[in-house]
Each structure stands twice: as structure tokens, then as C-alpha cells.
Scaffold this active site. Structure first.
Site, PDB file in Angstrom:
ATOM      1  N   CYS A 134      73.884  32.848  22.082  1.00 53.70           N
ATOM      2  CA  CYS A 134      74.125  33.237  20.399  1.00 53.70           C
ATOM      3  C   CYS A 134      72.644  32.860  19.776  1.00 53.70           C
ATOM      4  O   CYS A 134      72.484  31.823  19.882  1.00 53.70           O
ATOM      5  CB  CYS A 134      75.271  32.359  19.952  1.00 53.70           C
ATOM      6  SG  CYS A 134      75.284  32.722  18.005  1.00 53.70           S
ATOM      7  N   ASP A 149      79.260  31.507  22.253  1.00 53.32           N
ATOM      8  CA  ASP A 149      78.958  32.388  21.184  1.00 53.32           C
ATOM      9  C   ASP A 149      79.915  32.591  20.177  1.00 53.32           C
ATOM     10  O   ASP A 149      81.130  31.760  20.335  1.00 53.32           O
ATOM     11  CB  ASP A 149      78.717  33.650  21.780  1.00 53.32           C
ATOM     12  CG  ASP A 149      78.310  35.004  20.894  1.00 53.32           C
ATOM     13  OD1 ASP A 149      77.563  34.777  20.061  1.00 53.32           O
ATOM     14  OD2 ASP A 149      78.927  36.250  21.041  1.00 53.32           O
ATOM     15  N   SER A 150      79.841  33.302  18.972  1.00 54.43           N
ATOM     16  CA  SER A 150      80.924  33.355  18.126  1.00 54.43           C
ATOM     17  C   SER A 150      82.204  34.262  18.655  1.00 54.43           C
ATOM     18  O   SER A 150      83.122  34.351  18.073  1.00 54.43           O
ATOM     19  CB  SER A 150      80.441  33.993  16.794  1.00 54.43           C
ATOM     20  OG  SER A 150      79.936  35.298  17.168  1.00 54.43           O
ATOM     21  N   CYS A 178      70.257  39.590  18.754  1.00 57.10           N
ATOM     22  CA  CYS A 178      71.789  38.974  18.556  1.00 57.10           C
ATOM     23  C   CYS A 178      72.384  39.664  19.992  1.00 57.10           C
ATOM     24  O   CYS A 178      71.959  40.800  20.187  1.00 57.10           O
ATOM     25  CB  CYS A 178      72.366  39.672  17.325  1.00 57.10           C
ATOM     26  SG  CYS A 178      74.213  39.319  17.402  1.00 57.10           S
TER      27      CYS A 178
HETATM   28  N1  DGL Z   1      76.301  36.877  19.006  1.00 57.16           N
HETATM   29  C1  DGL Z   1      75.614  36.097  17.883  1.00 57.16           C
HETATM   30  C2  DGL Z   1      73.942  36.289  18.020  1.00 57.16           C
HETATM   31  O1  DGL Z   1      73.379  36.324  19.002  1.00 57.16           O
HETATM   32  C3  DGL Z   1      76.382  35.880  16.572  1.00 57.16           C
HETATM   33  C4  DGL Z   1      76.886  37.252  15.896  1.00 57.16           C
HETATM   34  C5  DGL Z   1      77.821  36.743  14.793  1.00 57.16           C
HETATM   35  O2  DGL Z   1      78.734  35.963  14.774  1.00 57.16           O
HETATM   36  O3  DGL Z   1      77.242  37.123  13.589  1.00 57.16           O
HETATM   37  O4  DGL Z   1      73.357  35.885  16.939  1.00 57.16           O
END
Ligand code: DGL
Length: 268
Positions: free
Chosen positions: A69, A7-8, A173
Site C-alpha cells: 500500500c 493494504d486497505s 497506488c
Molecule cells: N492501495 C492503497 C495504496 O496503494 C490505498 C488505497 C486507499 O485505501 O485509498 O495507496
């Protein structure tokens, strides 16, 4: 069993927390906090980041990958069927979890712009309304899960769905489940879907091996990440290590270990 997740930032922890309970294993989790957020970056950029991270995980010999993510996963669609090891798509899990006709979807800008949820749900005959809710990501990364400010931000993003009258809301998300209590309150009488629940359900037949352990690789500040781990009450044994972005960039060569590129090019 060695399992890769990415994930980020801390969003993927909402997936890992559930997964590790069902499937004890050695988890390798990449948190690309240096290059976060993902949801405001272009599709091509996120595809490159995702290929690098998957390459890194392959080099570490993971036997299975869970996309924790949605934004990354939305760029992996064309590779999904060419992966040589099981690749679990969080978006596919979210789509599979939908039971009713009128579905609202929230995600990052990049996920919503990809239209991937909308298309997959419409193919199943559903009516779909979607909106980006990018600010939720910042709140969660700041560790702000409750209070008046969260309530105001959640209302700002979700009240426009009122006219659509959704039966369900997909949290598209992995940062968003941390705000689930307030989201559920604002979206009274709407079924809230956390795709991680379906993801975990779909692998409940698998038998884990060894004691649960999580090895975190963080491209930004590892101490900051560890503070957040404690804040969300991650209670399994873990280790946090730093990973240089420049090292990660070199791992894209291992992406081919995960994915049959000829099959992708052939199908394109
Ligand atoms: N948690 C991520 C997702 O499910 C990314 C959130 C982000 O870094 O903008 O999309």
C-alpha cells in the site's frame, strides 16, 4: 518462509499475485477494509494504522514485510532504515523503476500530498507532475475494471497530464494496476510503471520455501473480501479470517519488534 503484506483492501493483491509466483511462501496479508479507504485520511492516522498492522504481522513472526500500500508506505519513510527485518517499500520500487526524464505520478490524496515520489524522483534529476486519482480506488473495490464509466473516470484524471507530455506514468497506488488496460489506452505511448514489477524483480534472487499459501486477515466483511479474491482470479490456496479492529489496535506494541525506535528518534 513467512512474509507479511498489507493494504486497505484488495489493492495489495496486485502485488501479492506477482510476488507469490516468484517467491512461494506462507503469506500473511492484512486487508484493513473496515477503515478503508486510506487515501483520504490524514498522514498521522495512516501512520498509526500502519504501525498497528506491522505490529500484528511481527507478532505472527513474519521474516520480511512488503508494503503493498503506497499510502501506508508514504508514512513509514522515517522508519524505513530502522526496520530489523527486511522491509520492501513499494514507493522505493516505483522510483527505482523509472528510466526516463518526464515522469507523471498518480496516487491517493495522502500519497500525493506527502510529495514522497516527487521528491525522490526530482533528487534523481527528473521532471515530475503528480495528481491524486482517488476515485480509481472505489472503482476497483467495487470490482469495476472495464467499461465506459471507467474510461470516463480515467480520462477525467489523466487528460490533464497531456500538456506535461510524460514519458512514463507511475501507478502510485496498488489498486490502480487493475485499471491498467484502460489507463494504457488513455495514456498512449507512455510507459506505464507498476512498482510491483520492480519489487518482484528486486527479490528474484531469493529462494522461497514451501508451497504458496495466503492467510488473509480482514477487518471488514470476510465474505465480501473472498468474493473479490475470486473475481480477480486468485488461484493459490488461501484462508480468509476476520480480524477485529480493536484487536489490531493493541498490536502497536509489537511494532518495536520490527523497528528500532531509538534509532528513529535519534535520527529525527
Ligand atoms: N492501495 C492503497 C495504496 O496503494 C490505498 C488505497 C486507499 O485505501 O485509498 O495507496
Amino acid at each position: 518462509m513467512r512474509i507479511g503484506l498489507f493494504d486497505s483492501g484488495i489493492g495489495g493483491l496486485s502485488v501479492l499475485k506477482k510476488l507469490i509466483e516468484t517467491l512461494p511462501a506462507h503469506y500473511i496479508y492484512v486487508a484493513d477494509t473496515m477503515r478503508a479507504p486510506y487515501g483520504t485520511k490524514s498522514r498521522d492516522t495512516i501512520e498509526t494504522f500502519s504501525r498497528e498492522i506491522i505490529g500484528f504481522l511481527m507478532e505472527r513472526k513474519v521474516e520480511r514485510i512488503f508494503a503493498a500500500c503506497n499510502t501506508s508506505d508514504s508514512t513509514m519513510e522515517k522508519y524505513r532504515h530502522a526496520f530489523k527485518i527486511p522491509y520492501h517499500s513499494i514507493i522505493q520500487a516505483g522510483v527505482n523503476a523509472s528510466k526516463y526524464e518526464r515522469v507523471a505520478v498518480i496516487g491517493t490524496h495522502t500519497t500525493v500530498q506527502s510529495g514522497i515520489y516527487k521528491q525522490a524522483l526530482e533528487e534523481r534529476g527528473k521532471k515530475v507532475a503528480q495528481r491524486p486519482a482517488q476515485l480509481f480506488v472505489s472503482l476497483v473495490e467495487e470490482g469495476i475494471f472495464y467499461g465506459n464509466m471507467v474510461e470516463a473516470v480515467v480520462k477525467f484524471y489523466l487528460e490533464p497530464f497531456r500538456r506535461f507530455k510524460p514519458d512514463e506514468l507511475i501507478l502510485g497506488c496498488t489498486h490502480f494496476p487493475f485499471l491498467k488496460d484502460i489507463i494504457a489506452r488513455v495514456m498512449e505511448n507512455v510507459r506505464i510503471i507498476d512498482p510491483a514489477d520492480e519489487m518482484v524483480r528486486e527479490v528474484s534472487h531469493l529462494v522461497g520455501s514451501g508451497k504458496p499459501f495466503a492467510e488473509f486477515y480482514v477487518t471488514g466483511n470476510p465474505e465480501e473480501f473472498e468474493k473479490k479474491l475470486k473475481k480477480i482470479g486468485f488461484r493459490h490456496p488461501y484462508q480468509v479470517k476476520h480480524l477485529e479492529v480493536t484487536e489490531l489496535e493493541q498490536k502497536v506494541v509489537y511494532f518495536e519488534r520490527a523497528c528500532d525506535i531509538d534509532r528513529v528518534l535519534g535520527s529525527g
